[in-house]
Design an enzyme around this catalytic site. Structure first.
Site, PDB file in Angstrom:
ATOM      1  N   LYS A   1       0.820  -1.212   0.000  1.00  0.00           N
ATOM      2  CA  LYS A   1       0.000   0.000   0.000  1.00  0.00           C
ATOM      3  C   LYS A   1       0.859   1.269   0.000  1.00  0.00           C
ATOM      4  O   LYS A   1       0.629   2.191  -0.784  1.00  0.00           O
ATOM      5  CB  LYS A   1      -0.848  -0.057   1.268  1.00  0.00           C
ATOM      6  CG  LYS A   1      -1.926   0.932   1.390  1.00  0.00           C
ATOM      7  CD  LYS A   1      -2.957   0.410   2.399  1.00  0.00           C
ATOM      8  CE  LYS A   1      -2.337  -0.013   3.744  1.00  0.00           C
ATOM      9  NZ  LYS A   1      -2.237   1.079   4.705  1.00  0.00           N
TER      10      LYS A   1
ATOM     11  N   ARG B   1     -10.049   3.231   9.458  1.00  0.00           N
ATOM     12  CA  ARG B   1      -9.725   1.845   9.806  1.00  0.00           C
ATOM     13  C   ARG B   1     -10.964   1.049  10.205  1.00  0.00           C
ATOM     14  O   ARG B   1     -10.909  -0.177  10.278  1.00  0.00           O
ATOM     15  CB  ARG B   1      -8.756   1.814  10.998  1.00  0.00           C
ATOM     16  CG  ARG B   1      -7.323   2.116  10.613  1.00  0.00           C
ATOM     17  CD  ARG B   1      -6.407   1.857  11.802  1.00  0.00           C
ATOM     18  NE  ARG B   1      -5.134   2.509  11.627  1.00  0.00           N
ATOM     19  CZ  ARG B   1      -4.128   2.013  10.922  1.00  0.00           C
ATOM     20  NH1 ARG B   1      -4.257   0.828  10.343  1.00  0.00           N
ATOM     21  NH2 ARG B   1      -3.019   2.669  10.796  1.00  0.00           N
TER      22      ARG B   1
ATOM     23  N   ARG C   1      11.191 -11.989   4.868  1.00  0.00           N
ATOM     24  CA  ARG C   1      11.982 -10.770   4.757  1.00  0.00           C
ATOM     25  C   ARG C   1      13.270 -10.852   5.584  1.00  0.00           C
ATOM     26  O   ARG C   1      13.258 -11.252   6.744  1.00  0.00           O
ATOM     27  CB  ARG C   1      11.123  -9.599   5.263  1.00  0.00           C
ATOM     28  CG  ARG C   1      11.611  -8.261   4.842  1.00  0.00           C
ATOM     29  CD  ARG C   1      10.472  -7.295   4.722  1.00  0.00           C
ATOM     30  NE  ARG C   1       9.755  -7.118   6.003  1.00  0.00           N
ATOM     31  CZ  ARG C   1       8.715  -6.306   6.144  1.00  0.00           C
ATOM     32  NH1 ARG C   1       8.277  -5.627   5.128  1.00  0.00           N
ATOM     33  NH2 ARG C   1       8.111  -6.193   7.300  1.00  0.00           N
TER      34      ARG C   1
ATOM     35  N   ARG D   1      13.823  -9.428  11.482  1.00  0.00           N
ATOM     36  CA  ARG D   1      13.117  -8.684  12.534  1.00  0.00           C
ATOM     37  C   ARG D   1      12.244  -9.608  13.375  1.00  0.00           C
ATOM     38  O   ARG D   1      11.570 -10.485  12.839  1.00  0.00           O
ATOM     39  CB  ARG D   1      12.212  -7.633  11.891  1.00  0.00           C
ATOM     40  CG  ARG D   1      12.854  -6.281  11.754  1.00  0.00           C
ATOM     41  CD  ARG D   1      11.982  -5.329  10.997  1.00  0.00           C
ATOM     42  NE  ARG D   1      10.551  -5.483  11.302  1.00  0.00           N
ATOM     43  CZ  ARG D   1       9.596  -4.782  10.704  1.00  0.00           C
ATOM     44  NH1 ARG D   1       9.916  -3.908   9.778  1.00  0.00           N
ATOM     45  NH2 ARG D   1       8.336  -4.950  11.013  1.00  0.00           N
TER      46      ARG D   1
ATOM     47  N   ARG E   1      -0.783 -10.553  13.244  1.00  0.00           N
ATOM     48  CA  ARG E   1      -1.005  -9.262  12.572  1.00  0.00           C
ATOM     49  C   ARG E   1      -1.995  -9.393  11.422  1.00  0.00           C
ATOM     50  O   ARG E   1      -2.863  -8.546  11.238  1.00  0.00           O
ATOM     51  CB  ARG E   1       0.325  -8.714  12.017  1.00  0.00           C
ATOM     52  CG  ARG E   1       1.113  -7.887  13.016  1.00  0.00           C
ATOM     53  CD  ARG E   1       2.583  -7.846  12.673  1.00  0.00           C
ATOM     54  NE  ARG E   1       2.884  -7.038  11.497  1.00  0.00           N
ATOM     55  CZ  ARG E   1       4.029  -7.139  10.797  1.00  0.00           C
ATOM     56  NH1 ARG E   1       4.957  -8.018  11.140  1.00  0.00           N
ATOM     57  NH2 ARG E   1       4.247  -6.376   9.762  1.00  0.00           N
TER      58      ARG E   1
END
Ligand SMILES: [Zn+2]
Length: 214
Positions: A15, A90, A128, A162, A173
């Site tokens: 996004k 949201r 990642r 991370r 999440r």
């Protein structure tokens, strides 16, 4: 008619990248609530001071205050036509409040969902890896290094992962996102303002779809 473009997408859907491209290539200003809240911490206006107090007390910023912040930011002179909202609304309640702002500003609302299947998001987020030296971002699934877990640019540097990119927190999440965003998507769909683009291809392919809609 000028528009308020609401970009909707899960973490990892790209996004932010697409909003930046719209800004760079079409000059459509991008208003991100993350940026606004960061700015609020440093401003010296009555509204900013109110927000600073709420944050200092550890309370959540209410829908009404968030609305006033977005209204304040989007009423400034650097916004005089269509703009993109990133991170707002949201919830369905915030979406209803946005209707009021759109009426006041004389703009139409257009919601665009960047659709990426959950397993693809999961790979993007958990795969990642970052080089701690040069900042290069890799992905073990889609952009692997030449040798295992070592930066291509600094051959002696191990990549880091991370902690919030681990499987458990990524799953949480994504589930939180789906639960909280479903009513919002439903709201825009029901009121006939929702459009969907396929967020699985290359950045440029996704942008092409987006560009034809705005
Ligand atoms: Zn590196």
């Amino acid at each position: 008619m000028d528009k308020i473009i609401v970009l909707i997408g899960a973490p990892g859907a790209g996004k932010g990248t697409q909003a930046r491209l719209l800004q760079e290539r079409k000059g459509i200003p991008q208003i991100s609530t993350g940026d606004i809240f960061r700015e609020m911490k440093t401003l010296d206006t009555p509204l900013a001071k109110e927000v600073q107090q709420i944050m200092a007390s550890g309370k959540l910023v209410s829908d009404n205050v968030t609305y006033r912040i977005v209204r304040d930011r989007t009423s400034r002179s650097d916004i005089n036509g269509t703009y993109v909202l990133d991170g707002y609304p949201r919830t369905a309640i915030q979406a209803e409040q946005l209707e009021e702002l759109a009426r006041e500003q004389g703009k139409d609302i257009q919601a665009i969902e960047i659709d990426v299947p959950r397993d693809e998001l999961f790979r993007r987020l958990t795969g990642r890896r970052t080089c701690p030296v040069c900042g290069e971002i890799y992905n073990i699934y889609s952009k692997p290094t030449k040798s295992d877990n070592v930066c291509d640019l600094q051959p002696d540097t191990q990549l880091s992962h991370r902690s919030d990119d681990n499987e458990e927190s990524v799953r949480t999440r994504l589930e939180t996102y789906e639960t909280s965003t479903a009513p919002l998507i439903e709201y825009f769909d029901r009121t006939g303002r929702l459009e969907k683009i396929d967020g699985t291809g290359e950045v440029e392919d996704i942008y092409k779809q987006l560009e034809t809609l705005v």
